[in-house]
Scaffold this motif. Structure first.
Motif, PDB file in Angstrom:
ATOM      1  N   GLY A  37      15.938  -1.632   7.376  1.00  0.00           N
ATOM      2  CA  GLY A  37      15.227  -0.506   7.974  1.00  0.00           C
ATOM      3  C   GLY A  37      14.185   0.111   7.061  1.00  0.00           C
ATOM      4  N   GLU A  38      13.587  -0.689   6.204  1.00  0.00           N
ATOM      5  CA  GLU A  38      12.607  -0.205   5.229  1.00  0.00           C
ATOM      6  C   GLU A  38      11.216  -0.724   5.582  1.00  0.00           C
ATOM      7  N   PRO A  39      10.144  -0.073   5.056  1.00  0.00           N
ATOM      8  CA  PRO A  39       8.774  -0.574   5.301  1.00  0.00           C
ATOM      9  C   PRO A  39       8.538  -1.897   4.585  1.00  0.00           C
ATOM     10  N   SER A  40       7.608  -2.680   5.104  1.00  0.00           N
ATOM     11  CA  SER A  40       7.344  -4.021   4.569  1.00  0.00           C
ATOM     12  C   SER A  40       6.329  -3.982   3.431  1.00  0.00           C
ATOM     13  N   ILE A  41       6.272  -5.079   2.681  1.00  0.00           N
ATOM     14  CA  ILE A  41       5.301  -5.211   1.603  1.00  0.00           C
ATOM     15  C   ILE A  41       4.122  -6.032   2.099  1.00  0.00           C
ATOM     16  N   LYS A  42       3.047  -6.013   1.335  1.00  0.00           N
ATOM     17  CA  LYS A  42       1.801  -6.677   1.748  1.00  0.00           C
ATOM     18  C   LYS A  42       1.707  -8.113   1.246  1.00  0.00           C
ATOM     19  N   ARG A  43       2.020  -8.341  -0.042  1.00  0.00           N
ATOM     20  CA  ARG A  43       1.884  -9.684  -0.621  1.00  0.00           C
ATOM     21  C   ARG A  43       2.911  -9.921  -1.706  1.00  0.00           C
ATOM     22  N   VAL A  44       3.178 -11.218  -1.925  1.00  0.00           N
ATOM     23  CA  VAL A  44       3.955 -11.665  -3.072  1.00  0.00           C
ATOM     24  C   VAL A  44       2.974 -12.395  -3.980  1.00  0.00           C
ATOM     25  N   LEU A  45       2.928 -12.000  -5.239  1.00  0.00           N
ATOM     26  CA  LEU A  45       1.972 -12.563  -6.187  1.00  0.00           C
ATOM     27  C   LEU A  45       2.704 -13.339  -7.274  1.00  0.00           C
ATOM     28  N   PHE A  46       2.154 -14.481  -7.656  1.00  0.00           N
ATOM     29  CA  PHE A  46       2.702 -15.263  -8.755  1.00  0.00           C
ATOM     30  C   PHE A  46       2.058 -14.803 -10.068  1.00  0.00           C
ATOM     31  N   PRO A  58       0.817  -1.208   0.000  1.00  0.00           N
ATOM     32  CA  PRO A  58       0.000   0.000   0.000  1.00  0.00           C
ATOM     33  C   PRO A  58       0.857   1.268   0.000  1.00  0.00           C
ATOM     34  N   ASP A  59       2.110   1.133   0.422  1.00  0.00           N
ATOM     35  CA  ASP A  59       3.019   2.271   0.499  1.00  0.00           C
ATOM     36  C   ASP A  59       4.028   2.203  -0.647  1.00  0.00           C
ATOM     37  N   PRO A  60       4.036   3.179  -1.548  1.00  0.00           N
ATOM     38  CA  PRO A  60       5.011   3.158  -2.648  1.00  0.00           C
ATOM     39  C   PRO A  60       6.460   3.189  -2.170  1.00  0.00           C
ATOM     40  N   ALA A  61       6.713   3.693  -0.964  1.00  0.00           N
ATOM     41  CA  ALA A  61       8.075   3.719  -0.421  1.00  0.00           C
ATOM     42  C   ALA A  61       8.591   2.303  -0.192  1.00  0.00           C
ATOM     43  N   ALA A  62       7.709   1.375   0.178  1.00  0.00           N
ATOM     44  CA  ALA A  62       8.123  -0.015   0.383  1.00  0.00           C
ATOM     45  C   ALA A  62       8.557  -0.640  -0.941  1.00  0.00           C
ATOM     46  N   LEU A  63       7.849  -0.318  -2.017  1.00  0.00           N
ATOM     47  CA  LEU A  63       8.222  -0.854  -3.330  1.00  0.00           C
ATOM     48  C   LEU A  63       9.522  -0.234  -3.830  1.00  0.00           C
ATOM     49  N   ALA A  64       9.731   1.042  -3.547  1.00  0.00           N
ATOM     50  CA  ALA A  64      10.983   1.687  -3.929  1.00  0.00           C
ATOM     51  C   ALA A  64      12.149   1.062  -3.159  1.00  0.00           C
ATOM     52  N   ALA A  65      11.931   0.756  -1.894  1.00  0.00           N
ATOM     53  CA  ALA A  65      12.970   0.105  -1.092  1.00  0.00           C
ATOM     54  C   ALA A  65      13.255  -1.300  -1.617  1.00  0.00           C
ATOM     55  N   ALA A  66      12.205  -2.021  -2.006  1.00  0.00           N
ATOM     56  CA  ALA A  66      12.394  -3.362  -2.561  1.00  0.00           C
ATOM     57  C   ALA A  66      13.176  -3.284  -3.873  1.00  0.00           C
ATOM     58  N   GLU A  67      12.907  -2.282  -4.665  1.00  0.00           N
ATOM     59  CA  GLU A  67      13.636  -2.093  -5.924  1.00  0.00           C
ATOM     60  C   GLU A  67      15.111  -1.804  -5.643  1.00  0.00           C
ATOM     61  N   THR A  68      15.377  -1.023  -4.628  1.00  0.00           N
ATOM     62  CA  THR A  68      16.750  -0.685  -4.267  1.00  0.00           C
ATOM     63  C   THR A  68      17.526  -1.920  -3.816  1.00  0.00           C
ATOM     64  N   HIS A  69      16.885  -2.774  -3.036  1.00  0.00           N
ATOM     65  CA  HIS A  69      17.548  -3.949  -2.462  1.00  0.00           C
ATOM     66  C   HIS A  69      17.246  -5.226  -3.256  1.00  0.00           C
ATOM     67  N   MET A  70      16.871  -5.094  -4.514  1.00  0.00           N
ATOM     68  CA  MET A  70      16.457  -6.234  -5.322  1.00  0.00           C
ATOM     69  C   MET A  70      17.521  -7.324  -5.463  1.00  0.00           C
ATOM     70  N   PRO A  71      18.813  -7.026  -5.618  1.00  0.00           N
ATOM     71  CA  PRO A  71      19.779  -8.135  -5.721  1.00  0.00           C
ATOM     72  C   PRO A  71      19.783  -9.032  -4.485  1.00  0.00           C
ATOM     73  N   LEU A  72      19.725  -8.447  -3.310  1.00  0.00           N
ATOM     74  CA  LEU A  72      19.690  -9.232  -2.076  1.00  0.00           C
ATOM     75  C   LEU A  72      18.378 -10.000  -1.963  1.00  0.00           C
ATOM     76  N   ILE A  73      17.292  -9.359  -2.308  1.00  0.00           N
ATOM     77  CA  ILE A  73      15.978 -10.010  -2.241  1.00  0.00           C
ATOM     78  C   ILE A  73      15.927 -11.184  -3.211  1.00  0.00           C
ATOM     79  N   ARG A  74      16.391 -11.002  -4.456  1.00  0.00           N
ATOM     80  CA  ARG A  74      16.389 -12.097  -5.442  1.00  0.00           C
ATOM     81  C   ARG A  74      17.209 -13.274  -4.945  1.00  0.00           C
ATOM     82  N   SER A  75      18.362 -13.000  -4.362  1.00  0.00           N
ATOM     83  CA  SER A  75      19.218 -14.068  -3.856  1.00  0.00           C
ATOM     84  C   SER A  75      18.497 -14.884  -2.782  1.00  0.00           C
ATOM     85  N   GLN A  76      17.871 -14.199  -1.852  1.00  0.00           N
ATOM     86  CA  GLN A  76      17.150 -14.884  -0.777  1.00  0.00           C
ATOM     87  C   GLN A  76      15.954 -15.668  -1.322  1.00  0.00           C
TER      88      GLN A  76
END
Length: 167
Positions: free
Chosen positions: A152-161, A96-114
């Motif tokens: 230290g970033e806001p969380s996301i709501k869902r992961v969708l396939f 619901p917060d665009p800042a959470a998506l921007a943070a996810a975009e910033t940290h995408m290499p780490l997120i993809r690895s996990q």
């Protein structure tokens, strides 16, 4: 020729008065019916300040979600009764917060690895069932939120396939 010297009969004003009275009564009945319906349904009468004060705090404001798509799919091997199988998953993230998506975009290499590690630790037979896919979505959500929390970033709501292939 004989002229009719009798005075003309006066117009019947009684019928006109009766029609006007009936119209007024019908309009009054409709107005009272509408007012009574509004009062019984709890909306109050129009112009009454009580109903307006009660209705405003009861409804929360709607917040639309935002989404981002992972451009490349997650591709990894999964174990299936001693054999290696492949899994390819296209994901989207919802928040619901665009800042959470921007943070996810910033940290995408780490997120993809996990996410690839979580997907690789899954069982092939579980991924073929709807319950297994639902469990995987919950695990992926927890993984993404854990990475964002560590940063230290806001969380996301869902992961969708968007697409899910196992072979």
């Amino acid at each position: 020729m004989a002229e009719n010297t009798a005075a003309p009969a006066p117009a019947k004003k009684g019928k006109l008065k009766l029609i006007i009275m009936l119209v007024v009564i019908i309009v009054l009945a409709v107005a009272l019916s509408v007012a009574g319906t509004l009062w019984f349904l709890g909306g109050g009468l129009p112009g009454g300040g009580e109903g307006e004060q009660q209705a405003s705090p009861a409804e929360p404001a709607f917040v639309a979600s935002s989404y981002i798509d992972l451009e490349r799919p997650l591709v990894t091997t999964v174990q299936a009764q001693g054999r290696q199988r492949y899994a390819q998953v296209h994901l989207s993230l919802e928040a619901p917060d665009p800042a959470a998506l921007a943070a996810a975009e910033t940290h995408m290499p780490l997120i993809r690895s996990q996410l690839v590690m979580v997907l690789g630790n899954s069982e092939f037979n579980e991924l073929q069932t709807p319950e297994g896919r639902s469990t995987l979505a919950e695990q992926l959500l927890a993984t993404v939120n854990q990475v964002l929390e560590e940063e230290g970033e806001p969380s996301i709501k869902r992961v969708l396939f968007r697409n899910f292939v196992v072979q």
